[in-house]
Design an enzyme around this catalytic site. Structure first.
Site, PDB file in Angstrom:
ATOM      1  N   GLY A 120     -10.588 -10.678  59.810  1.00 56.75           N
ATOM      2  CA  GLY A 120     -11.192 -11.467  58.744  1.00 56.75           C
ATOM      3  C   GLY A 120     -12.688 -11.662  58.904  1.00 56.75           C
ATOM      4  O   GLY A 120     -13.302 -11.284  59.904  1.00 56.75           O
ATOM      5  N   HIS A 121     -13.284 -12.298  57.891  1.00 54.80           N
ATOM      6  CA  HIS A 121     -14.732 -12.496  57.868  1.00 54.80           C
ATOM      7  C   HIS A 121     -15.194 -13.396  59.022  1.00 54.80           C
ATOM      8  O   HIS A 121     -14.507 -14.331  59.419  1.00 54.80           O
ATOM      9  CB  HIS A 121     -15.155 -13.114  56.528  1.00 54.80           C
ATOM     10  CG  HIS A 121     -14.563 -14.462  56.263  1.00 54.80           C
ATOM     11  ND1 HIS A 121     -13.302 -14.635  55.751  1.00 54.80           N
ATOM     12  CD2 HIS A 121     -15.054 -15.707  56.451  1.00 54.80           C
ATOM     13  CE1 HIS A 121     -13.040 -15.926  55.630  1.00 54.80           C
ATOM     14  NE2 HIS A 121     -14.090 -16.600  56.055  1.00 54.80           N
ATOM     15  N   ASN A 122     -16.358 -13.052  59.566  1.00 61.66           N
ATOM     16  CA  ASN A 122     -17.018 -13.801  60.648  1.00 61.66           C
ATOM     17  C   ASN A 122     -16.311 -13.674  61.997  1.00 61.66           C
ATOM     18  O   ASN A 122     -16.755 -14.284  62.971  1.00 61.66           O
ATOM     19  CB  ASN A 122     -17.151 -15.296  60.325  1.00 61.66           C
ATOM     20  CG  ASN A 122     -17.953 -15.564  59.079  1.00 61.66           C
ATOM     21  OD1 ASN A 122     -18.754 -14.730  58.655  1.00 61.66           O
ATOM     22  ND2 ASN A 122     -17.747 -16.708  58.473  1.00 61.66           N
ATOM     23  N   SER A 156     -13.507 -16.396  61.181  1.00 66.01           N
ATOM     24  CA  SER A 156     -14.338 -17.167  62.108  1.00 66.01           C
ATOM     25  C   SER A 156     -13.697 -17.398  63.470  1.00 66.01           C
ATOM     26  O   SER A 156     -14.200 -18.220  64.245  1.00 66.01           O
ATOM     27  CB  SER A 156     -14.744 -18.508  61.488  1.00 66.01           C
ATOM     28  OG  SER A 156     -15.501 -18.306  60.307  1.00 66.01           O
TER      29      SER A 156
END
Length: 363
Positions: A258-260, A278
């Protein structure tokens, strides 16, 4: 084209004996091996299969009696799977991508391709892309504007590399992978039901209508050297900072990063792993198949998570974990033992309840 036993042994750094000029063209299981095959019998358990096949040469465990097994030559390897890594490299012909840029590829004039690059048909390479020497790019790959890819990349059919993605040397990307799609980031104008439940651990004052507002992904993805990404896996771009995958990490098929997310070096992410936004993954972490990692948590260096484990809180470095929710593996084994005893325990409790009830009635 084949290889002599001498050539193979030298490439593997292994000892060999017998007719070292014998040529083999491929590797095979002992039972299925013909006279032109190198039979793989690196463990005594597989010796019986050699008698049922027609192999003249085999890869064997150290000290094996190769003459007694009816062979003309043998290569001896102390660590079979490690030898397989080298042997498979020798016999793998790789994808057939003609040198140069195929006439049906579309390369932006501002893109730069390193010396010896091979670009297949229906590839699109966007403005400002930089690709290092020795790259091999198979058909139907798209590489968006501003992406940078290092030396000796192998990007297979239908992969998608997003804008401004930065990738190191010796990258391998299997078919259908998507690197640099937008992250899954949405917010509601008012406090959402999800936010409320996180605060209250399940209680809701009221159920309200809510709509989702998109948070655009302004970061990208940064991948180190010697990374492999499996078929149909996805690595989302970061919201502000880049999503990162460290040097030497190997990602299996159908993995979602996922993002980050920050993934460390030399990690192994097996099939259907999902890492929510994250979260941070340390170095040399192994996540078995279908492991899930919640958002905004940290998994320490050298953690090993067994298949289907769900990691919902921080995992300390070096911990071996299993289960849902994740606990120490030895604890989860005790939990499973206890669960198997539950039917018998329930029957025992029912008998005790009957006995107590009868005692109460007689009193």
């Amino acid at each position: 084209m084949g290889h002599t036993i001498r050539e193979i042994a030298a490439a593997l750094g292994a000892e060999a004996d017998g007719n070292l000029e014998l040529v083999v063209t491929h590797a095979a299981e002992p039972v299925a091996a013909g006279g032109d095959a190198l039979a793989l019998a690196m463990d005594p358990r597989y010796a019986e299969g050699l008698a049922r096949g027609d192999a003249r040469a085999a890869m064997l465990w150290p000290g094996a009696d190769w003459r007694g097994l009816g062979l003309e030559a043998a290569i001896f390897v102390p660590r079979g799977r490690l030898a397989m890594a080298g042997l498979s490299r020798i016999f793998d012909p790789g994808p057939q991508i003609a040198p140069g840029v195929h006439p049906m590829a579309l390369v932006d004039p501002s893109a730069g391709l390193g010396e010896g690059a091979a670009v297949g048909p229906f590839v699109t390479i966007g403005a400002g892309v930089r690709i290092g020497p020795g790259a091999r790019i198979a058909s139907h790959v798209s590489i968006a504007e501003g992406a940078e890819i290092g030396n000796d990349a192998l990007i297979l059919q239908g992969a998608r590399i997003g804008a401004r993605v930065r990738i190191g040397d010796r990258f391998i990307c299997q078919p259908g992978a998507v690197i640099g799609a937008d992250g899954f980031s949405f917010v509601t104008p008012e406090k959402s039901g999800v936010e409320e439940i996180r605060e209250t651990l399940g209680d809701r004052e009221e159920i309200r209508q809510q709509s989702w507002v998109r948070i655009h992904s302004l970061g990208s993805v940064r991948i180190g050297d010697d990374v492999e990404v499996g078929a149909n896996s996805t690595i989302d771009r970061g919201t502000i900072r880049d999503t990162v995958v460290g040097n030497g990490t190997k990602i299996d098929n159908l993995v979602q990063v996922g993002h980050n997310v920050q993934v460390g070096q030399d990690c192994l992410l097996c099939g259907q792993v999902g890492i929510a936004g994250s979260s941070r993954i340390g170095n040399r972490v192994v996540l078995g198949g279908q492991v899930g990692v919640s958002d905004n948590i940290f998994v320490g260096d050298d953690v090993i998570a067994g298949g289907s484990t769900k990691i919902r809180t921080n995992a300390p470095a070096g911990r071996v974990i299993l289960g849902d929710p994740a606990v120490k593996m030895e604890t989860q084994i005790e939990i499973q033992k206890a669960m198997r005893r539950l039917p018998r325990l329930a029957a025992t409790v029912a008998e005790l309840q009957k006995a107590v009830s009868k005692t109460g009635q007689s009193g």
